[in-house]
Design an enzyme around this catalytic site. Structure first.
Site, short mmCIF file in Angstrom:
data_model
loop_
_atom_site.label_atom_id
_atom_site.label_comp_id
_atom_site.label_asym_id
_atom_site.label_seq_id
_atom_site.Cartn_x
_atom_site.Cartn_y
_atom_site.Cartn_z
N GLN A 171 -8.45 -1.46 7.47
CA GLN A 171 -7.90 -2.68 8.06
C GLN A 171 -9.00 -3.44 8.80
OE1 GLN A 171 -5.17 -4.21 7.72
NE2 GLN A 171 -3.66 -2.72 7.02
N GLU A 226 -4.04 7.82 -3.57
CA GLU A 226 -4.99 6.71 -3.64
C GLU A 226 -5.81 6.84 -4.92
OE1 GLU A 226 -7.16 3.55 -3.37
OE2 GLU A 226 -5.68 3.93 -1.79
N ASP A 256 1.79 1.02 1.52
CA ASP A 256 0.93 -0.08 1.96
C ASP A 256 0.11 -0.54 0.75
OD1 ASP A 256 -0.50 -1.94 3.35
OD2 ASP A 256 -1.70 -0.51 4.50
N CYS A 312 0.80 -6.95 3.02
CA CYS A 312 -0.06 -8.06 3.41
C CYS A 312 0.31 -9.32 2.63
CB CYS A 312 -1.52 -7.70 3.18
SG CYS A 312 -1.92 -7.28 1.47
#
Length: 830
Positions: free
Chosen positions: A549, A599, A726, A754
């Site tokens: 971030q 991931e 996320d 986002c």
């Protein structure tokens, strides 16, 4: 019809007679007042049409009503010929007869109105921000130039051309329009092209012919081509870059600026501050109100689209019914959490390398989108989200490029060497409350310089790298106070866009020691480039390309909010989907029994595992894979035992430990969730009723041990499964959505986004009730033209029978002050 002659009706009588309006558009025209004294006899208004005779008098327009012949006759428009009423008809029968309305407007179906609209569009286009181009358009992408250089006095820039056109298509278009020209250049993917002419007469004729032509839904704009004043340099390719001269010495017209107004001084109206931080002119409170208002409009789309997507015969979810009480919102929007730091908050900045509008080599931000033909770059000094340290390093690199023997990247020709500078900052622990404290906390800096080394001499590259390292080290030491410099990394990328893949080659350069200035570190002393940052007093290791971030203080608020809404506990299995370097899972690990992070970036997964070791966190597992490939299997791996326990408890058994053999049997005999749900629906139960399981007894029991899917590795199974996702800006993969939706043990989902637009699209699939009959949606080519919400509605039709989620609440976190972006957190439950 009787042949008996009748009295000739007056103009007013004809206008007031319903029979004369037969076949005409009369609804938009007011009726003139009727004079009883002039009313015709009954046979004159019998409704029969009469042909106009040659001796009929044409009414005097001056005595006619105000709207006389201000609209075209509908019969004339349909039949393309004069109607039976002739000149006595109150409507016009051609453009010549058409008159302007009292407000000086024209019938919208007329040619004059169409031309008027076209002129308005042209004026609107001319009022737009000017197109800024500081590099050349290459002809057909072959690296050559068929014009040998454009003469600004005899050249024009055509804006709003189709992006898929190339030079040959532009030349063909000009020939079809009868335009004579010397050369035409157009690169595929760009919305503009350059045309040069032999003389001024050709140019003037072409402008008259081309100005205002519509191509598709765009109106062509003819702009001036204005040369910039470059500092002339005479050295070859081994010398500093000569603007306007390519690698092979040919003129490639780098000094062309397309400007719609013909004025090259300040006419663009753009700056890096306006482009990068468009809300910087507002107070911070006004920025938050602006973002909240935008988010409310976006969230309302979730309600509307889910309502549309609900299958026929299935009752609307309760949250949609109650949305009327919230003004159309799917759930309550609990405001926006402010950022602790508003100025200089970014810990990662990516600076483009290019030319400014004045032709100066610049390291900063582009003033627009390359697809729109904007390549000008401006320095970042006025951008409030960039720290002083990042701006200073951009300035040092810019000064170095002024004297570099290697050229900067040419975005049109896709050739050059220097491409981009990325500055990553690492902070010490502690919460900063303002920009000064935030800057004081920066103790590590990693610089990543992106280059394209193909076709350049290795010896020359090595020499430039040494000069680059010396320039950064000297500049950092000379700054007051001195700038931290931990690593200097070279990223070699050959692609067209600066967005390099995760596996692009990286090379670490040795940095000269501060006290010596020229003495370099030994090659074997160079370690793997990593910097560190802190969130909630946990230390995180960050590699050059790993996601982290950009606003660390605000990220602490974001992750704490997600953990509070997830209602975590010791019996919770937390799935951290798209985990990056593991920040979310690791900061919440002390509140759950187990964290499984997923991931696809191998470097980020390596960082996540290292971060777990650094912070001595034992209950985390990180999987390097695409979430869509492993999500379902991981959910089954960690919850299969709890499902078996539920079956045993429902049968009255006291047994809660599942043996390896029993698990194997359950794996073989486990019914397909889709088949079982469908069967329940056939028996008269809804999918929601069939999938609701009371697990309170099981959750009160101690956690059990089971084996992994391969039957070898013992794993711990949990009764409470929570997922925090996320994803990147494009949202979750449909397979991940399907796995989350169809796994009955997953009761809570916290979505961090986002990009609220993709959150809405994903939530449509997660929250739409399952149809009674699954629609496979095969061979539906219309999907290609759908928006994200429309595509989500169609995907929801093929969702297997499963209990939908419902939006519970949402809140935004202002990670990006001064911009229009923010992080939106939504809690979904079922």
């Amino acid at each position: 019809m009787s042949s008996t002659p009748t009295a000739e009706p007056s103009v007013t009588q004809l206008l007031n007679s319903p029979s004369t309006l037969n076949g005409h558009d009369s609804t938009d025209l007011p009726q003139p007042p009727q004079d009883p004294a002039t009313q015709p006899p009954d046979d004159a208004v019998s409704g029969d049409k009469r042909k106009r005779e040659e001796n009929d008098d044409v009414p005097n327009p001056s005595a006619a009503p105000p709207l006389w012949k201000t609209s075209l006759c509908s019969f004339f428009r349909r039949e393309a010929k004069t109607c039976g009423h002739g000149s006595e008809c109150r409507y016009a029968h051609g453009e010549a007869e058409l008159r302007a309305r009292p407000d000086n407007t024209w019938d919208p179906t007329s040619e004059r109105a169409k031309k008027q609209k076209l002129e308005e569009k042209i004026e609107e286009c001319m009022a737009l921000d000017n197109v800024m181009m500081t590099e050349a358009v290459d002809d057909d992408g072959d690296g050559g130039s068929d014009a040998g250089g454009l003469d600004p006095e005899l050249s024009k820039c055509l804006v709003h051309l189709p992006r898929n056109w190339k030079s040959e298509k532009l030349k063909e278009f000009l020939s079809e329009k009868g335009v004579e020209f010397k050369s035409a250049k157009k690169k595929k993917g760009m919305a503009l092209g350059f045309v040069s002419f032999e003389n001024a007469e050709q140019l003037q004729t072409a402008v008259k012919e081309l100005e205002g032509i519509s191509i598709g839904n765009k109106v062509m704009k003819v702009a001036d081509v204005i040369p910039r004043s470059f500092e002339k340099r005479t050295k070859s390719i081994l010398a500093p870059r000569i603007p306007g001269v390519g690698l092979d010495g040919e003129n490639v017209d780098d000094s062309m600026l397309a400007n719609g107004s013909g004025d090259g001084d300040g006419t663009t109206g753009r700056s890096a501050r306006k482009v990068v931080t468009p809300l910087a002119h507002m107070s911070y409170d006004d920025q938050l109100e602006h973002k909240k208002s935008s988010l409310m409009q976006i969230l309302k789309r979730l309600t509307r689209n889910t309502r549309k997507a609900c299958p026929d015969g299935i009752p609307l979810p309760e949250w949609i019914v109650k949305s009327r009480e919230l003004g159309g919102l799917p759930c309550s929007l609990d405001g926006i959490l402010t950022s602790p730091v508003v100025k200089g908050y970014r810990n990662k900045c990516e600076f483009s390398v290019g030319y400014s509008l004045q032709g100066k080599v610049t390291v900063g931000f582009m003033l627009g989108n390359f697809r729109d033909g904007v390549t000008a770059v401006e320095e970042p000094f006025d951008c409030p989200n960039v720290s002083r340290i990042s701006s200073k390093y951009a300035s040092i690199f810019q000064e170095f490029l002024q004297h570099s023997s290697l050229p900067i990247w040419n975005r049109f020709k896709n050739i050059g060497f220097w491409r981009q500078l990325t500055v990553r900052e690492g902070r010490r622990p502690g919460i900063a409350t303002d920009s000064e404290h935030c800057e004081a906390n920066i103790v590590e800096v990693m610089l990543i310089v992106q280059v394209s080394s193909s076709g350049f001499d290795d010896a020359q590259i090595t020499s430039e790298y040494e000069r680059l390292a010396q320039a950064f080290a000297a500049g950092a030491a000379a700054s007051s106070p001195a700038l931290p410099l931990t690593f200097l990394v070279i990223q070699d990328h050959q692609g067209i866009s600066n967005a390099a893949p995760a596996d692009a080659p990286l090379h670490t350069l040795s940095i000269p020691k501060a006290e010596g200035g020229s003495k370099k570190q030994a090659a074997d002393s160079v370690v793997e480039p990593k910097i560190h940052d802190y969130i909630n007093n946990l230390k995180f290791c960050i590699s050059p390309t790993a996601f982290f971030q950009v606003n660390t203080p605000a990220a602490e608020k974001l992750y704490s909010l997600a953990g509070d809404w997830a209602q975590l506990g010791p019996d919770t299995l937390l799935f951290d989907v798209c985990c990056g370097t593991g920040t979310i899972g690791l900061t919440l690990a002390h509140r759950v029994g187990m964290v499984v992070g997923i991931e696809m970036n191998a470097s980020a997964v390596s960082d996540a595992r290292r971060n777990a070791e650094i912070n001595d966190i034992k209950n985390c597992r990180f999987v390097c894979a695409k979430a869509e490939d492993v999500m379902r299997s991981l959910l089954e791996e960690y919850t299969i035992a709890s499902q078996k326990q539920d079956d045993l408890v429902s049968e009255g058994s006291d047994k809660v430990i599942v043996t390896e053999d029993e698990k194997a049997i359950s794996m073989d005999n486990k019914p397909n969730p889709e088949e079982s749900s469908s069967h329940e629906l056939e028996n008269g139960n809804t999918a929601s009723e069939g999938l609701k399981i009371d697990k309170q007894e099981v959750r009160s029991q101690p956690q059990s041990s089971c084996t992994s899917e391969k039957g070898k590795t013992p794993v711990e199974c949990f009764s409470n499964v929570v997922a925090i996702v996320d994803p990147p800006r494009n949202g979750l993969h449909p397979t991940v959505i399907k796995a989350l939706r169809t796994h009955a043990d997953l009761r809570k989902l916290v979505y961090i986004s986002c990009n609220p637009e993709t959150l809405v699209a994903n939530a449509i699939e997660l929250c739409t009730p399952s149809p009674e009959k699954i629609d496979k949606n095969k061979n539906n080519r219309a999907w290609r033209n759908m928006g994200s919400a429309g595509l989500a509605r169609h995907r929801a039709k093929s969702m297997p029978a499963s209990e939908p989620f419902r939006p519970v609440k949402a809140m935004a976190v202002d990670i990006f002050p001064h911009t229009v972006h923010c992080e939106l957190v939504m809690l979904l439950e079922r």
